[in-house]
Design a protein around this motif. Structure first.
Motif, mmCIF file in Angstrom:
data_model
loop_
_atom_site.group_PDB
_atom_site.id
_atom_site.type_symbol
_atom_site.label_atom_id
_atom_site.label_comp_id
_atom_site.label_asym_id
_atom_site.label_seq_id
_atom_site.Cartn_x
_atom_site.Cartn_y
_atom_site.Cartn_z
ATOM 1 N N ASP A 1 -10.987 -0.340 -12.580
ATOM 2 C CA ASP A 1 -10.010 0.095 -11.569
ATOM 3 C C ASP A 1 -8.985 -0.975 -11.229
ATOM 4 N N VAL A 2 -8.985 -2.087 -11.965
ATOM 5 C CA VAL A 2 -8.102 -3.210 -11.643
ATOM 6 C C VAL A 2 -7.186 -3.512 -12.827
ATOM 7 N N PRO B 1 0.826 -1.215 0.000
ATOM 8 C CA PRO B 1 0.000 0.000 0.000
ATOM 9 C C PRO B 1 0.859 1.264 0.000
ATOM 10 N N ILE C 1 -2.440 -5.530 -9.496
ATOM 11 C CA ILE C 1 -2.158 -6.846 -8.937
ATOM 12 C C ILE C 1 -1.107 -7.520 -9.807
ATOM 13 N N TYR D 1 -2.404 7.547 -10.503
ATOM 14 C CA TYR D 1 -3.219 6.654 -11.313
ATOM 15 C C TYR D 1 -3.874 7.450 -12.432
ATOM 16 N N SER E 1 -10.146 3.714 -5.967
ATOM 17 C CA SER E 1 -10.079 2.276 -5.701
ATOM 18 C C SER E 1 -9.087 1.563 -6.619
ATOM 19 N N TYR E 2 -8.453 2.297 -7.509
ATOM 20 C CA TYR E 2 -7.515 1.726 -8.484
ATOM 21 C C TYR E 2 -6.489 0.844 -7.788
ATOM 22 N N ILE E 3 -6.284 -0.354 -8.359
ATOM 23 C CA ILE E 3 -5.353 -1.319 -7.778
ATOM 24 C C ILE E 3 -4.598 -2.045 -8.886
#
Length: 86
Positions: free
Chosen positions: A55-56, A2, A21, A10, A17-19
């Motif tokens: 957002d992913v 985090p 992975i 972003y 909420s952008y993530i």
């Protein structure tokens, strides 16, 4: 890992909420298996966490087993109790 919101940049068309992975795995899985895995991740993240798929971002990094050390051995010499070539 985090980050504080002021340290995480972003794209303008993403929400807070952008993530991102990143998945590291042995090579050997088929293209279809990886695509199904990614699709399932998008669906579960949306359904269980309420994060829109826009957002992913998901990236899979594949590494040959000889480049992994696991359980005190090189992974290409280890007897795994699961299939990798699926």
């Amino acid at each position: 890992m985090p980050l504080e919101s002021n340290n995480f940049l972003y794209p303008a068309d993403r929400s807070t909420s952008y993530i991102i992975i990143e998945i590291s795995m042995f090579d050997g899985r088929t293209k279809e298996t990886k695509k199904a895995f990614i699709k399932t991740l998008f669906e579960n993240i949306n359904n269980l966490c309420g994060i829109d798929s826009n957002d992913v971002e998901i990236t899979i990094f594949e590494t040959p087993k000889e480049n992994w050390g696991i359980r005190g051995e090189n992974a290409d010499e280890l007897q795994l109790n699961y299939k990798v070539n699926v």
